[in-house]
Design a protein around this motif. Structure first.
Motif, mmCIF file in Angstrom:
data_model
loop_
_atom_site.group_PDB
_atom_site.id
_atom_site.type_symbol
_atom_site.label_atom_id
_atom_site.label_comp_id
_atom_site.label_asym_id
_atom_site.label_seq_id
_atom_site.Cartn_x
_atom_site.Cartn_y
_atom_site.Cartn_z
ATOM 1 N N ILE A 104 8.286 7.673 13.561
ATOM 2 C CA ILE A 104 8.614 6.490 12.767
ATOM 3 C C ILE A 104 7.410 6.215 11.867
ATOM 4 O O ILE A 104 6.285 6.104 12.372
ATOM 5 N N PRO A 105 7.628 6.183 10.545
ATOM 6 C CA PRO A 105 6.488 5.996 9.647
ATOM 7 C C PRO A 105 5.707 4.736 10.010
ATOM 8 O O PRO A 105 6.306 3.699 10.325
ATOM 9 N N LYS A 106 4.370 4.866 9.955
ATOM 10 C CA LYS A 106 3.571 3.703 10.336
ATOM 11 C C LYS A 106 2.403 3.492 9.384
ATOM 12 O O LYS A 106 1.947 4.437 8.727
ATOM 13 N N ILE A 107 1.977 2.283 9.325
ATOM 14 C CA ILE A 107 0.811 1.907 8.528
ATOM 15 C C ILE A 107 -0.208 1.390 9.525
ATOM 16 O O ILE A 107 -0.008 0.339 10.135
ATOM 17 N N THR A 108 -1.234 2.227 9.749
ATOM 18 C CA THR A 108 -2.236 1.820 10.734
ATOM 19 C C THR A 108 -3.252 0.902 10.052
ATOM 20 O O THR A 108 -3.537 1.030 8.859
#
Ligand code: TYD
Length: 131
Positions: free
Chosen positions: A8-12
């Motif tokens: 699932i694409p994530k923005i850390t």
């Protein structure tokens, strides 16, 4: 078995991570989201297959096992990361068990709830997979 784990694409971010499920993240059009919470560790959920429904299952918190079965082969997949999702196509028997304390199981589904899409009898499921 066509079951697969997707990222699932994530923005850390040091302030906290953010994951996002958009329409192109999954191979079906999402119609419904539901989630299991306060699940006792001894519980078994699921215990059915679907004729039309596809799902993405995500452990938003904690962990649990998904036992998947295509009528011939069985495998156990542990979900314990909020940025990994288990895609389950139609005609797969699934059981969810071994929930950790505080586990949160989110399900993104391709259709609204419809009881007649469920196959709740295992022998009927196996017979249908062979027909
Ligand atoms: P069920 O799908 O059997 O739960 P699980 O697979 O997680 O063990 O559903 C349990 C009950 O909740 C059943 O009576 C149907 C009802 N239900 C709804 O009314 N709407 C929904 O979207 C879902 C998933 C279940």
């Amino acid at each position: 078995m066509d079951v697969q784990i997707i990222d699932i694409p994530k923005i850390t971010d040091p302030r906290g991570n953010l994951a996002v499920i958009e329409k192109d993240t999954i191979p079906f059009k999402m119609e419904r989201v539901y989630y299991l919470f306060d699940v006792p560790s001894s519980s078994h959920r699921g215990g059915h297959a679907h004729k039309e429904l596809q799902q993405l299952i995500v452990a938003l918190s904690g962990s649990f096992d998904v036992v998947i079965d295509d009528g011939i082969n069985k495998q156990i997949i542990t979900l314990n990361k909020p940025d990994k999702g288990l895609l389950i196509p139609t005609m797969i028997w699934r059981e969810l068990e071994n929930f950790s304390s505080g586990a949160l199981c989110m399900v993104v589904a391709s259709h609204e709830y419809k009881e007649d899409d469920y196959i709740r009898n295992y022998d009927d499921f196996v017979a249908l997979t062979r027909s």
